[in-house]
Design an enzyme around this catalytic site. Structure first.
Site, PDB file in Angstrom:
ATOM      1  N   ASP A 236     -26.363 -67.360 -11.607  1.00 58.42           N
ATOM      2  CA  ASP A 236     -27.517 -68.005 -10.991  1.00 58.42           C
ATOM      3  C   ASP A 236     -28.683 -68.064 -11.964  1.00 58.42           C
ATOM      4  O   ASP A 236     -29.400 -69.070 -12.050  1.00 58.42           O
ATOM      5  CB  ASP A 236     -27.904 -67.234  -9.730  1.00 58.42           C
ATOM      6  CG  ASP A 236     -28.864 -68.010  -8.860  1.00 58.42           C
ATOM      7  OD1 ASP A 236     -28.839 -69.246  -8.903  1.00 58.42           O
ATOM      8  OD2 ASP A 236     -29.654 -67.377  -8.135  1.00 58.42           O
ATOM      9  N   ASP A 285     -28.234 -68.292  -1.204  1.00 59.00           N
ATOM     10  CA  ASP A 285     -29.010 -67.054  -1.186  1.00 59.00           C
ATOM     11  C   ASP A 285     -28.801 -66.313   0.128  1.00 59.00           C
ATOM     12  O   ASP A 285     -28.613 -65.084   0.143  1.00 59.00           O
ATOM     13  CB  ASP A 285     -30.494 -67.368  -1.387  1.00 59.00           C
ATOM     14  CG  ASP A 285     -30.750 -68.094  -2.693  1.00 59.00           C
ATOM     15  OD1 ASP A 285     -30.084 -67.762  -3.679  1.00 59.00           O
ATOM     16  OD2 ASP A 285     -31.610 -68.999  -2.714  1.00 59.00           O
TER      17      ASP A 285
END
Length: 364
Positions: A236, A285
């Protein structure tokens, strides 16, 4: 894997102050076309804005982690530890207790499994970016709608079926299939069509999607699951901040065209006074926060509670950094690193210490 795992969106804030609705969208609503010395300033306004953003996402993130933890722990208690075998097709090496490998060998195998999964994730993200860049929107949206329908209908039905079996509630097959079908179809319409549908309905289905994905991903073997979280946080970081990152490219394309991709972002209003100000948090997320807390909840409540607190703290720190740097930031690295670190510290030191304190007292 579902498209919600295949695509990770960084943290964004969309502030619509009127004028050109297709102005470049940047965090905190700063329009970079109008430069000036005030663009680099940072003060009370930004801190207040970060606090409001935190309050806007705190409730949905907390709700998702709580529901995912309850679902994962409850279903695992009914199915037993063998439930993790359903995701063996996504791993190369067997690092379960039955393998008989040493700790270092199991760690190495788990890292290889995690790297392979993340490579597949990166390849899928690259395909999504290409489809969006060359405007194959019907194909892209159609695939995402089909994936969401399967996820809500099949995974949601499996969770419901497990609850019915646990509670020994009789239900005929026709009613069961009809409810699953309607749940999936309404969810797809709420997520992708949205017109005339209250935002709370869309937000509720996005939370359900995240919970179902977290429940599925929690079935990885323990070592592979934790290694996957760490590798995903690193991925990420690279995918959003590096110049050649696929997520950075996708965010730039979305900002340039002003054509958001439904189904990948959770939107929440920051301020009740100005409904145009919204913060956007990627569903990935939600999912991976919930996976971490759920895997900690399997071990015990103390570990789960501590992981929840440090994840929320990491999210708050990310929002502060978002206000400082005024650019899209990955929301996983800080929270995941804190969560994994404190999980193992809790498991190795805090829980044994609490157990000793809770033991029978010794009088001298």
């Amino acid at each position: 894997m579902d498209e919600h795992m295949e695509e990770r969106q960084p943290l964004l804030v969309d502030r619509k102050d009127g004028g050109d609705s297709y102005a470049p969208m940047t965090p905190l609503g700063v329009d970079k076309r109008h430069g000036g010395p005030e663009d680099d300033s940072f003060g009370i306004h930004e801190l207040v804005y970060a606090a409001n953003s935190f309050c806007a996402v705190l409730k949905p993130v907390s709700l998702t982690m709580l529901l995912a933890s309850v679902v994962v722990v409850y279903i695992r208690s009914e199915e037993g530890d063998g439930g993790g075998q359903s995701l063996d097709q996504y791993t190369i090496y067997d690092e379960s207790d039955e393998s008989g490998d040493t700790t270092s060998v199991r760690l190495g195998k788990s890292m290889v499994n995690a790297l392979i999964i993340v490579c597949g994730l990166a390849a899928a993200t690259f395909c999504i970016v290409c489809l969006y860049k060359y405007r194959f929107m019907k194909l892209l949206i159609g695939y995402m709608m089909l994936s969401s329908c399967i996820l809500l209908g099949m995974m949601g039905g499996l969770v419901w079926w497990t609850l019915l079996e646990a509670w020994q509630v009789p239900l005929d097959c026709v009613t069961f299939l009809l409810v699953c079908y309607n749940f999936a179809v309404v969810g797809v319409v709420a997520i992708f069509y949205q017109k005339g549908i209250p935002m709370v309905i869309t937000q509720g289905y996005l939370v359900c999607t995240s919970v179902l994905m977290a429940w599925q991903l929690s079935k990885f073997e323990e070592w592979t699951g934790w290694c996957l979280l760490v590798v995903l946080a690193l991925y990420d970081l690279c995918a959003v901040l590096t110049p050649c990152g696929p997520l950075k490219a996708l965010v730039n394309l979305i900002q340039e065209r002003g054509e958001p991709m439904p189904g990948l972002l959770y939107e929440a209003e920051i301020s009740a006074e100005d409904p145009g100000e919204r913060i956007k948090l990627g569903l990935g997320d939600f999912v991976f926060y919930s996976v971490l807390v759920s895997k900690a909840a399997i071990y015990g409540f103390s570990a789960s509670a501590i992981c929840y607190l440090v994840i929320i703290s990491g999210l708050g720190a990310t929002l502060v950094l978002l206000s400082v740097f005024q650019t899209a930031l990955p929301a996983l690295p800080i929270s995941i690193s804190l969560g994994v670190t404190f999980y193992f510290l809790t498991r190795m030191y805090i829980i044994p210490f609490v157990e000793v304190l809770g033991g029978p007292p010794i009088f001298i």
